[in-house]
Motif scaffolding. Structure first.
Motif, PDB file in Angstrom:
ATOM      1  N   ASN A   1       0.903  -1.043   0.050  1.00  0.00           N
ATOM      2  CA  ASN A   1      -0.057   0.015   0.134  1.00  0.00           C
ATOM      3  C   ASN A   1       0.763   1.387   0.005  1.00  0.00           C
ATOM      4  O   ASN A   1       0.243   2.367   0.082  1.00  0.00           O
ATOM      5  N   PHE A   2       2.393   1.256   0.051  1.00  0.00           N
ATOM      6  CA  PHE A   2       3.049   2.272   0.115  1.00  0.00           C
ATOM      7  C   PHE A   2       2.964   3.162  -1.203  1.00  0.00           C
ATOM      8  O   PHE A   2       2.482   2.674  -2.097  1.00  0.00           O
ATOM      9  N   SER A   3       3.011   4.292  -1.077  1.00  0.00           N
ATOM     10  CA  SER A   3       2.924   5.408  -2.334  1.00  0.00           C
ATOM     11  C   SER A   3       3.712   5.088  -3.316  1.00  0.00           C
ATOM     12  O   SER A   3       3.104   5.035  -4.468  1.00  0.00           O
TER      13      SER A   3
ATOM     14  N   THR B   1       5.402   3.126   7.600  1.00  0.00           N
ATOM     15  CA  THR B   1       3.996   2.709   7.259  1.00  0.00           C
ATOM     16  C   THR B   1       3.883   3.478   5.639  1.00  0.00           C
ATOM     17  O   THR B   1       2.628   3.090   4.918  1.00  0.00           O
ATOM     18  N   ASP B   2       4.792   4.087   5.309  1.00  0.00           N
ATOM     19  CA  ASP B   2       4.610   4.676   3.729  1.00  0.00           C
ATOM     20  C   ASP B   2       5.953   5.097   3.569  1.00  0.00           C
ATOM     21  O   ASP B   2       6.762   5.346   4.075  1.00  0.00           O
TER      22      ASP B   2
ATOM     23  N   ASP C   1       7.732   6.998  -0.160  1.00  0.00           N
ATOM     24  CA  ASP C   1       7.325   7.760  -1.482  1.00  0.00           C
ATOM     25  C   ASP C   1       8.886   8.038  -1.877  1.00  0.00           C
ATOM     26  O   ASP C   1       9.315   9.139  -1.534  1.00  0.00           O
TER      27      ASP C   1
ATOM     28  N   SER D   1       6.929  11.850  10.315  1.00  0.00           N
ATOM     29  CA  SER D   1       6.546  12.129   8.668  1.00  0.00           C
ATOM     30  C   SER D   1       7.563  13.062   8.098  1.00  0.00           C
ATOM     31  O   SER D   1       7.456  14.286   8.451  1.00  0.00           O
TER      32      SER D   1
END
Length: 173
Positions: free
Chosen positions: A39-41, A79-80, A82, A127
Motif C-alpha cells: 500500500n506504499f505510495s 507505514t509509507d 514515496d 513524517s
C-alpha cells in the motif's frame, strides 16, 4: 606445545572474544519493519524492486543506528514510502524509468521507539520529506548510490530528532 602455552593461548582467545562481545553490546540494535508495503505510495515498480528498496532502507537505518546510537535499541515501523522521482514509461518498449523532478520529493512515514536497557528514551511518529532534495549540495552519497536522497533524508532525521544536533538543514519535516 606445553600446557602453560596452551592455557595462555586459551586466555588470549577468551579475552578477544569477550572484548568482541563488549564491542557488540555497545552497538545499537535496530529493528525495521515495513507495514503493508503493497500500500506504499511508491517503493518500486514490482515485488523485486520493492524488496530491494526495503532491504536498502532497513540496512541503512541499521548502519546509522549502530554508528550513532551505541548501546541503544531502535525499533521502526515504516507505514509509507514515496521514493524520489516517479516511474514513467520510456522508449519503444515502454520500460519504466525513475525520473526525478523537483516536485517528486522523497517522503517516509513511520513510528519509532528509541530505548536503552529496556527504558524508552523517545518514541513517536515521523513524517519526513526533503523538499529540496535536488538542490542540496550537502548530499554525501554519490550519484550512483541507490536511494541516495532517501538515505540523506533519514540521516537528517537521525541527526535532528534522535541525536538533537542543531544546525542541520531541515527540509524534512
Amino acid at each position: 606445545m606445553t600446557a602453560s602455552k596452551w592455557v595462555r593461548g586459551l586466555r588470549a582467545g577468551l579475552m578477544v572474544l569477550s572484548l568482541g562481545a563488549v564491542a557488540a553490546a555497545a552497538h545499537a540494535q535496530a529493528e525495521v519493519k515495513f507495514i503493508k508495503p503493497e500500500n506504499f505510495s511508491d517503493i518500486g515498480d514490482n515485488a523485486r524492486d520493492r524488496e530491494t528498496a526495503m532491504n536498502q532502507l532497513a540496512e541503512h537505518i541499521k548502519t546509522v543506528a549502530a554508528r550513532e546510537l551505541p548501546g541503544k535499541q531502535l525499533a521502526i515501523e515504516v507505514t509509507d514510502v514515496d521514493l524520489a522521482g516517479e516511474l514513467e514509461p520510456r522508449g519503444v518498449t515502454a520500460q519504466r524509468l525513475r525520473v526525478l523532478r523537483t516536485v517528486t520529493i522523497p517522503r517516509m512515514e513511520f513510528s519509532y521507539t528509541l530505548s536503552e536497557n529496556g527504558q524508552v528514551l523517545k518514541s513517536g511518529k515521523a513524517s519526513i520529506k526533503d523538499m529540496n532534495y535536488q538542490l542540496s549540495s550537502a548530499n554525501r552519497y554519490f550519484e550512483s548510490e541507490p536511494l541516495r536522497y532517501e538515505k540523506k533524508m533519514l540521516d537528517d532525521w537521525f541527526a535532528k530528532d534522535l541525536l538533537g544536533k542543531q544546525g542541520i538543514e531541515r527540509a524534512s519535516r
